[in-house]
Every structure is written in C-alpha cells, then in structure tokens.
Design an enzyme around this catalytic site. Structure first.
Site, PDB file in Angstrom:
ATOM      1  N   TYR A   1      -3.380 -14.907  -6.314  1.00 55.28           N
ATOM      2  CA  TYR A   1      -3.809 -16.275  -6.628  1.00 55.28           C
ATOM      3  C   TYR A   1      -5.298 -16.454  -6.267  1.00 55.28           C
ATOM      4  CZ  TYR A   1      -4.443 -21.300  -5.909  1.00 55.28           C
ATOM      5  OH  TYR A   1      -4.945 -22.586  -5.929  1.00 55.28           O
TER       6      TYR A   1
ATOM      7  N   THR B   1     -10.623 -22.599  -4.745  1.00 53.74           N
ATOM      8  CA  THR B   1      -9.728 -22.756  -3.605  1.00 53.74           C
ATOM      9  C   THR B   1     -10.278 -22.064  -2.363  1.00 53.74           C
ATOM     10  OG1 THR B   1      -7.590 -22.017  -2.743  1.00 53.74           O
ATOM     11  CG2 THR B   1      -8.471 -20.740  -4.531  1.00 53.74           C
TER      12      THR B   1
HETATM   13  N1  LIG Z   1      -2.904 -28.519  -4.467  1.00 54.54           N
HETATM   14  C1  LIG Z   1      -3.781 -27.901  -3.659  1.00 54.54           C
HETATM   15  O1  LIG Z   1      -3.774 -28.062  -2.424  1.00 54.54           O
HETATM   16  C2  LIG Z   1      -4.814 -26.975  -4.251  1.00 54.54           C
HETATM   17  C3  LIG Z   1      -5.685 -26.281  -3.400  1.00 54.54           C
HETATM   18  C4  LIG Z   1      -6.655 -25.450  -3.955  1.00 54.54           C
HETATM   19  C5  LIG Z   1      -6.768 -25.333  -5.341  1.00 54.54           C
HETATM   20  N2  LIG Z   1      -5.904 -25.991  -6.147  1.00 54.54           N
HETATM   21  C6  LIG Z   1      -6.045 -25.830  -7.609  1.00 54.54           C
HETATM   22  O2  LIG Z   1      -6.104 -27.111  -8.211  1.00 54.54           O
HETATM   23  C7  LIG Z   1      -5.541 -27.064  -9.514  1.00 54.54           C
HETATM   24  C8  LIG Z   1      -4.548 -28.197  -9.664  1.00 54.54           C
HETATM   25  O3  LIG Z   1      -3.527 -28.063  -8.677  1.00 54.54           O
HETATM   26  P1  LIG Z   1      -2.284 -29.055  -8.665  1.00 54.54           P
HETATM   27  O4  LIG Z   1      -1.739 -29.064  -7.283  1.00 54.54           O
HETATM   28  O5  LIG Z   1      -2.667 -30.333  -9.319  1.00 54.54           O
HETATM   29  O6  LIG Z   1      -1.280 -28.244  -9.618  1.00 54.54           O
HETATM   30  P2  LIG Z   1      -0.250 -28.785 -10.714  1.00 54.54           P
HETATM   31  O7  LIG Z   1       0.707 -27.678 -10.993  1.00 54.54           O
HETATM   32  O8  LIG Z   1       0.294 -30.107 -10.325  1.00 54.54           O
HETATM   33  O9  LIG Z   1      -1.186 -28.988 -11.998  1.00 54.54           O
HETATM   34  C9  LIG Z   1      -1.570 -27.930 -12.855  1.00 54.54           C
HETATM   35  C10 LIG Z   1      -1.419 -28.423 -14.277  1.00 54.54           C
HETATM   36  O10 LIG Z   1      -1.856 -27.399 -15.172  1.00 54.54           O
HETATM   37  C11 LIG Z   1      -0.957 -27.347 -16.290  1.00 54.54           C
HETATM   38  N3  LIG Z   1      -1.038 -25.990 -16.843  1.00 54.54           N
HETATM   39  C12 LIG Z   1      -0.666 -24.823 -16.240  1.00 54.54           C
HETATM   40  N4  LIG Z   1      -0.914 -23.789 -17.059  1.00 54.54           N
HETATM   41  C13 LIG Z   1      -1.460 -24.298 -18.204  1.00 54.54           C
HETATM   42  C14 LIG Z   1      -1.931 -23.720 -19.408  1.00 54.54           C
HETATM   43  N5  LIG Z   1      -1.860 -22.406 -19.630  1.00 54.54           N
HETATM   44  N6  LIG Z   1      -2.425 -24.544 -20.371  1.00 54.54           N
HETATM   45  C15 LIG Z   1      -2.481 -25.886 -20.176  1.00 54.54           C
HETATM   46  N7  LIG Z   1      -2.043 -26.489 -19.041  1.00 54.54           N
HETATM   47  C16 LIG Z   1      -1.544 -25.703 -18.068  1.00 54.54           C
HETATM   48  C17 LIG Z   1       0.399 -27.705 -15.688  1.00 54.54           C
HETATM   49  O11 LIG Z   1       1.307 -28.201 -16.654  1.00 54.54           O
HETATM   50  C18 LIG Z   1       0.021 -28.763 -14.653  1.00 54.54           C
HETATM   51  O12 LIG Z   1       0.056 -30.073 -15.206  1.00 54.54           O
HETATM   52  C19 LIG Z   1      -4.927 -25.679  -9.667  1.00 54.54           C
HETATM   53  O13 LIG Z   1      -5.821 -24.876 -10.420  1.00 54.54           O
HETATM   54  C20 LIG Z   1      -4.832 -25.164  -8.250  1.00 54.54           C
HETATM   55  O14 LIG Z   1      -4.929 -23.770  -8.182  1.00 54.54           O
HETATM   56  C21 LIG Z   1      -4.939 -26.807  -5.641  1.00 54.54           C
END
Ligand SMILES: NC(=O)c1ccc[n+]([C@@H]2O[C@H](COP(=O)([O-])OP(=O)(O)OC[C@H]3O[C@@H](n4cnc5c(N)ncnc54)[C@H](O)[C@@H]3O)[C@@H](O)[C@H]2O)c1
Length: 330
Positions: A140, A116
């Site tokens: 985070y 991120t």
């Molecule tokens: N959305 C953004 O703008 C953004 C920006 C930078 C980084 N990220 C990173 O991208 C990744 C995905 O983000 P997102 O927006 O799709 O989030 P999201 O919450 O929609 O998806 C995360 C998924 O991980 C699963 N999960 C969480 N903990 C778990 C565990 N212990 N075991 C198995 N599954 C687990 C959840 O059920 C969920 O389906 C994350 O790691 C987030 O930090 C997102």
C-alpha cells in the site's frame, strides 16, 4: 474552478467535495462506487466510472470541462495489500497512470493527490519531516510512493503541477453530521472504538501495551477529516496560482495513544469502552507523528478541529446518526 474528485463518494473524498463547494468551486465526483456511498455525494454531480478505464476518465474530464483534479480513489487496506500486492499496485499506481495520461490528453495539468504517512515506513525520528527517508514496509505505502515519483516525472516531463498530501490518521466526521466514515471492513481505530461502545461491534483489540510510550500503547497523529478536506481546496488554489509541485504532511503534530482514544470516547459518550489487550502486531511502529509546519507555510493551512475530543465528538454524533438512519454497514 471545476474540480474532478476521483474517489469523491468515499470517506475523505466526500468531505473534500463539501470543502471545495464551500470554497466557492464546483466539485464533480468520479467514483466506481466499489467502496463509495450514494448518500455521501451531496455537493456536485456523480459520474460513475472506473479509473482503470482511461476512456471513462477522459470523457468525464472533457464533458465536465474540468480544470483541476483531486485523486483520492484507490484501495486502502494495508493488511490486504500484504496478501494481494498486485491489487494495490493496480488500484493505486496503475489507475493514477491512466488518470495522468487522460489529463495530459485533454490539457488539464493540476493534480492534488492523497498520499500517506505509510511512505515513511518505520521512521527513525518522530515528528517526521517531509524529507525523512521513504522506506514503505507494505505494498500500500510503496504504491503510494510510486505515485509520488510518477508525479515528479509528470512535473518534469509534461509540465504538470502536483501536490501530494501525506495524510496521517484521518478521523472524525463532518461537524454538521451530513457525512462521515463508513468503511467495510472497518480497520480504523476511532470507529471501531465508538461502535464497540455503542454495542454494535465486539470489544476493541488493543495491540501492544509495552511500547516505549507514556502509557505503553502505540501513538498516532489523528487529523480531523474536515481539516484534511480544507487542505485540498487550499491545495487546488495553490496550484492554480502557479504553486510548484511538492509534497506535504497533513497531521495535527499531536501524539495520541490508543488509550487516549479509548478515554476520549468514554468521556464524550459517558459509556465504558469494552476492550481486550493483545501482544504487539508485527510492523506497527510505536510512534507516528507528523511534523506539519510545511503545510502551514505552503498552503496557509492549520488544523482547527483536530484535538482528540472534537474528533471523537464529531465521529460519535455521526455514528449515532448512521445507526439511526440505517447507513451503518460492517
Ligand atoms: N483514511 C485514512 O486515514 C487515510 C490515510 C492516508 C491516506 N489515505 C488515502 O486517502 C484516500 C481516500 O481514503 P478513504 O478513507 O476516503 O477511502 P474510501 O475507500 O472511503 O474512498 C475511496 C473511494 O475511491 C473509490 N474507488 C476505488 N477504486 C476506484 C477506481 N478504480 N475508480 C474509481 N473510484 C475508485 C471507492 O469507491 C471509494 O469511494 C485513499 O487514496 C487512501 O489511500 C487515507
């Protein structure tokens, strides 16, 4: 290749599964469904399991004969991380330690990781190059940076090849509206603005109108989730042909202000966006934009749908569908 997508039932992970299938590989989703959606898993098997449980992940790797892993699973709410840091180190850092140990045990050593822009904290320059100082200002971002360091050590000590993708603001939705963003609680600007315009959420709160930016509101780099997703397929291919471990930014390189987003939603929808103006929020940098030429060089990737109007149009079509089909949750 058979590719395990940890967190593949979530927003970005489900788009990654589609992109990996489109690129001719076989995605297998591994997700504990804590924030995932059954309807989002459309392009491969779903293994319900938790990365906190090393046996579950090792079994999935073995049974599905996995050759590479994309790790998107984790907890994603920056504000919550300030109140509950333990949760964020456990469910971002510790789970990835488990994953790497399980991969090592079964002989899989290719990993693409969701990092991120939060690893940079409040950067001194914008656009931000990959070698800018890493100074996260919340648990985070710090936990994500710990994972990046862990990947470096697995590269040196265990012969892994790892690609950390530092996403800027993921936004938009699948252009075919098969899947899209649905977080609960939602903290991301574009869905908050869209559901505000659709009348299902309260007026949008705009924090800060006196930043040193063109219109005084904070500037961010929005990257279409389908562009992001494609980078993961390219990333796995890069690693499988011998590409070395590295970290790259994924952004559009375009700075878009909060007011630009509101205007884009008004233009696409033809509806006014109810909003209220507030003081700046502590810890919000004025300007966060990626320098993103390294991803172009390393992966041959470039954004194709990341102009703000296309992002908003795809998100709008998806949000209307989500409301119509009862998929919307606050
Ligand atoms: N959305 C953004 O703008 C953004 C920006 C930078 C980084 N990220 C990173 O991208 C990744 C995905 O983000 P997102 O927006 O799709 O989030 P999201 O919450 O929609 O998806 C995360 C998924 O991980 C699963 N999960 C969480 N903990 C778990 C565990 N212990 N075991 C198995 N599954 C687990 C959840 O059920 C969920 O389906 C994350 O790691 C987030 O930090 C997102």
């Amino acid at each position: 290749m058979k590719i395990l997508i940890c967190g593949g039932a979530g927003f970005i992970g489900s788009h990654v599964a589609k992109a990996i299938r489109t690129a001719g590989h076989v995605p297998v989703v591994f997700d504990n469904m804590s924030a995932g959606h059954q309807w989002a898993v459309q392009w491969g098997d779903l293994v319900k399991g938790d990365l906190l449980n090393r046996t579950e992940i090792e079994t999935a790797l073995r049974e599905h004969k996995i050759e590479a892993v994309v790790q998107l699973a984790g907890s994603i709410n920056v504000g919550e991380s300030m109140k509950d840091p333990g949760k964020y180190f456990r469910n971002n850092f510790s789970i990835t330690v488990n994953l790497l140990e399980a991969m090592d045990a079964v002989g899989v050593n290719l990993l693409v990781f969701s990092s991120t822009a939060a690893v940079y904290g409040i950067p001194e320059t914008s656009p931000i190059p990959e070698d800018a100082a890493k100074a996260p200002i919340n648990p985070y971002g710090e936990a994500k940076y710990f994972v990046e360091r862990l990947l470096d050590w697995y590269t040196k000590a265990r012969g892994f090849r790892c690609l950390a993708l530092r996403y800027f603001n993921a936004a938009g939705a699948d252009p075919d509206a098969q899947i899209g963003e649905m977080h609960s609680p939602e903290t991301h600007l574009i869905p908050l603005v869209i559901y505000g315009a659709l009348g299902t959420r309260p007026p949008v709160k705009v924090f800060g109108t006196d930043y040193p930016t063109a219109d005084g509101t904070a500037v961010r780099d929005y990257i279409h989730v389908s562009d992001l997703a494609r980078a993961h397929a390219l990333g796995v291919e890069y690693l499988s042909r011998g590409g070395q471990s590295t970290a790259v930014n994924l952004g559009s390189g375009e700075g878009i202000s909060v007011m630009d987003v509101l205007k884009a939603v008004e233009k696409v929808s033809g509806k006014p966006v109810p909003h209220e103006l507030f003081e700046r929020r502590a810890g919000d940098p004025p300007h966060l934009v990626a320098k993103s030429d390294l991803a172009r060089q390393v992966l041959g990737w470039k954004p194709e749908r990341s102009d703000i109007e296309t992002i908003v149009r795809d998100a709008w079509v998806w949000s209307e569908k989500a409301l119509r089909e009862g998929l919307y949750s606050e």
